[in-house]
Write a protein that holds these residues in place. Sequence first.
Motif, PDB file in Angstrom:
ATOM      1  N   ARG A   1       0.831  -1.215   0.000  1.00  0.00           N
ATOM      2  CA  ARG A   1       0.000   0.000   0.000  1.00  0.00           C
ATOM      3  C   ARG A   1       0.855   1.249   0.000  1.00  0.00           C
ATOM      4  N   ARG A   2       1.959   1.215   0.725  1.00  0.00           N
ATOM      5  CA  ARG A   2       2.823   2.387   0.828  1.00  0.00           C
ATOM      6  C   ARG A   2       3.664   2.619  -0.411  1.00  0.00           C
ATOM      7  N   LYS A   3       4.154   1.555  -1.029  1.00  0.00           N
ATOM      8  CA  LYS A   3       5.208   1.689  -2.024  1.00  0.00           C
ATOM      9  C   LYS A   3       4.807   1.439  -3.474  1.00  0.00           C
ATOM     10  N   ILE A   4       3.697   0.754  -3.709  1.00  0.00           N
ATOM     11  CA  ILE A   4       3.313   0.456  -5.089  1.00  0.00           C
ATOM     12  C   ILE A   4       2.353   1.529  -5.593  1.00  0.00           C
ATOM     13  N   LYS A   5       2.636   2.032  -6.788  1.00  0.00           N
ATOM     14  CA  LYS A   5       1.776   3.041  -7.410  1.00  0.00           C
ATOM     15  C   LYS A   5       0.510   2.377  -7.938  1.00  0.00           C
ATOM     16  N   PRO A   6      -0.585   3.146  -8.043  1.00  0.00           N
ATOM     17  CA  PRO A   6      -1.853   2.557  -8.494  1.00  0.00           C
ATOM     18  C   PRO A   6      -1.784   1.864  -9.852  1.00  0.00           C
ATOM     19  N   SER A   7      -1.026   2.409 -10.787  1.00  0.00           N
ATOM     20  CA  SER A   7      -0.937   1.779 -12.115  1.00  0.00           C
ATOM     21  C   SER A   7      -0.245   0.416 -12.029  1.00  0.00           C
ATOM     22  N   ILE A   8       0.791   0.316 -11.222  1.00  0.00           N
ATOM     23  CA  ILE A   8       1.503  -0.959 -11.042  1.00  0.00           C
ATOM     24  C   ILE A   8       0.621  -1.935 -10.270  1.00  0.00           C
ATOM     25  N   LEU A   9      -0.099  -1.425  -9.275  1.00  0.00           N
ATOM     26  CA  LEU A   9      -1.012  -2.278  -8.491  1.00  0.00           C
ATOM     27  C   LEU A   9      -2.073  -2.885  -9.401  1.00  0.00           C
ATOM     28  N   TYR A  10      -2.606  -2.080 -10.304  1.00  0.00           N
ATOM     29  CA  TYR A  10      -3.610  -2.575 -11.246  1.00  0.00           C
ATOM     30  C   TYR A  10      -3.023  -3.662 -12.151  1.00  0.00           C
ATOM     31  N   LYS A  11      -1.806  -3.427 -12.679  1.00  0.00           N
ATOM     32  CA  LYS A  11      -1.169  -4.412 -13.554  1.00  0.00           C
ATOM     33  C   LYS A  11      -0.921  -5.724 -12.806  1.00  0.00           C
ATOM     34  N   LEU A  12      -0.451  -5.621 -11.564  1.00  0.00           N
ATOM     35  CA  LEU A  12      -0.210  -6.826 -10.761  1.00  0.00           C
ATOM     36  C   LEU A  12      -1.509  -7.563 -10.472  1.00  0.00           C
ATOM     37  N   TYR A  13      -2.568  -6.806 -10.202  1.00  0.00           N
ATOM     38  CA  TYR A  13      -3.867  -7.421  -9.928  1.00  0.00           C
ATOM     39  C   TYR A  13      -4.386  -8.175 -11.154  1.00  0.00           C
ATOM     40  N   VAL A  14      -4.211  -7.584 -12.333  1.00  0.00           N
ATOM     41  CA  VAL A  14      -4.626  -8.245 -13.573  1.00  0.00           C
ATOM     42  C   VAL A  14      -3.795  -9.510 -13.801  1.00  0.00           C
ATOM     43  N   LEU A  15      -2.488  -9.434 -13.517  1.00  0.00           N
ATOM     44  CA  LEU A  15      -1.627 -10.611 -13.654  1.00  0.00           C
ATOM     45  C   LEU A  15      -2.039 -11.725 -12.697  1.00  0.00           C
ATOM     46  N   VAL A  16      -2.379 -11.370 -11.463  1.00  0.00           N
ATOM     47  CA  VAL A  16      -2.822 -12.375 -10.496  1.00  0.00           C
ATOM     48  C   VAL A  16      -4.107 -13.028 -10.984  1.00  0.00           C
ATOM     49  N   ASN A  17      -5.024 -12.229 -11.503  1.00  0.00           N
ATOM     50  CA  ASN A  17      -6.268 -12.792 -12.052  1.00  0.00           C
ATOM     51  C   ASN A  17      -5.980 -13.737 -13.214  1.00  0.00           C
ATOM     52  N   ALA A  18      -5.002 -13.389 -14.058  1.00  0.00           N
ATOM     53  CA  ALA A  18      -4.648 -14.271 -15.175  1.00  0.00           C
ATOM     54  C   ALA A  18      -3.987 -15.551 -14.665  1.00  0.00           C
ATOM     55  N   MET A  19      -3.144 -15.425 -13.651  1.00  0.00           N
ATOM     56  CA  MET A  19      -2.422 -16.580 -13.129  1.00  0.00           C
ATOM     57  C   MET A  19      -3.305 -17.503 -12.286  1.00  0.00           C
ATOM     58  N   GLU A  20      -4.471 -17.021 -11.881  1.00  0.00           N
ATOM     59  CA  GLU A  20      -5.392 -17.898 -11.158  1.00  0.00           C
ATOM     60  C   GLU A  20      -5.850 -19.030 -12.062  1.00  0.00           C
ATOM     61  N   ASN A  21      -5.852 -18.773 -13.365  1.00  0.00           N
ATOM     62  CA  ASN A  21      -6.204 -19.781 -14.357  1.00  0.00           C
ATOM     63  C   ASN A  21      -7.585 -20.372 -14.086  1.00  0.00           C
ATOM     64  N   LEU A  22      -8.521 -19.512 -13.748  1.00  0.00           N
ATOM     65  CA  LEU A  22      -9.869 -19.968 -13.407  1.00  0.00           C
ATOM     66  C   LEU A  22     -10.597 -20.588 -14.594  1.00  0.00           C
ATOM     67  N   GLY A  23     -10.274 -20.160 -15.788  1.00  0.00           N
ATOM     68  CA  GLY A  23     -10.922 -20.734 -16.971  1.00  0.00           C
ATOM     69  C   GLY A  23     -10.616 -22.216 -17.107  1.00  0.00           C
ATOM     70  N   ASP A  24      -9.331 -22.573 -16.988  1.00  0.00           N
ATOM     71  CA  ASP A  24      -8.967 -23.989 -17.064  1.00  0.00           C
ATOM     72  C   ASP A  24      -9.533 -24.776 -15.891  1.00  0.00           C
ATOM     73  N   PHE A  25      -9.558 -24.156 -14.726  1.00  0.00           N
ATOM     74  CA  PHE A  25     -10.110 -24.837 -13.552  1.00  0.00           C
ATOM     75  C   PHE A  25     -11.596 -25.150 -13.764  1.00  0.00           C
ATOM     76  N   MET A  26     -12.340 -24.169 -14.247  1.00  0.00           N
ATOM     77  CA  MET A  26     -13.771 -24.386 -14.498  1.00  0.00           C
ATOM     78  C   MET A  26     -13.992 -25.428 -15.603  1.00  0.00           C
TER      79      MET A  26
END
Length: 191
Positions: A143-168
């Motif tokens: 929260r202190r050190k990551i900028k919002p744009s980087i936080l958004y990119k990381l969040y999108v990457l985490v969502n992609a790496m969850e691989n929910l499509g293959d799981f479903m």
Amino acid sequence: MADDKKRLEQERAELNTLINKGVTFEVKDTEFEVKRRFFGLFRQYKSKDIVRTFKIEEMTLATLDRIAAESVEIAIDEEKLRSAGIDSIKMARTIAHKHSTRCARIIAIAVLGEDLFIAKPGKGGTRWIEDTKKLDDLTSMFRRKIKPSILYKLYVLVNAMENLGDFMNSIRLILLERTTMPIRIEENKKG
């Protein structure tokens, strides 16, 4: 048609590469060195900038479950936001504060992965306890050190790496593999 199929296969290959290799990112942080003076009676603190490197690797089911529990809490009431009128900026800031913390927490859970849970001996086996202190410290630093744009990119990457499509899809295939319905014993005895 063949072009679309080729593009989907290429996208799947990229996703698999991303999941297998993981994602590495760096965060600049401040650490303090302690210098003891006069036989250890006095301490002098000197700040020093360091770069911490984190890696998000393929997630286990426990990590996916924990991320899903956090993600469910992310909700925006669009009707309330539209009806706020002049206070819409205040409402947007409130939502940003609330959900930026949650997004940083999701990134921290993804970074910790299996290390989020600590094994403790218990009656009849092992108990797994969540390391809330480590999670809170990492969330606070993000929260202190990551900028919002980087936080958004990381969040999108985490969502992609969850691989929910293959799981479903795997769950759907498991359901289709069931070729017979279970036979109830009680029904057979009556007939």
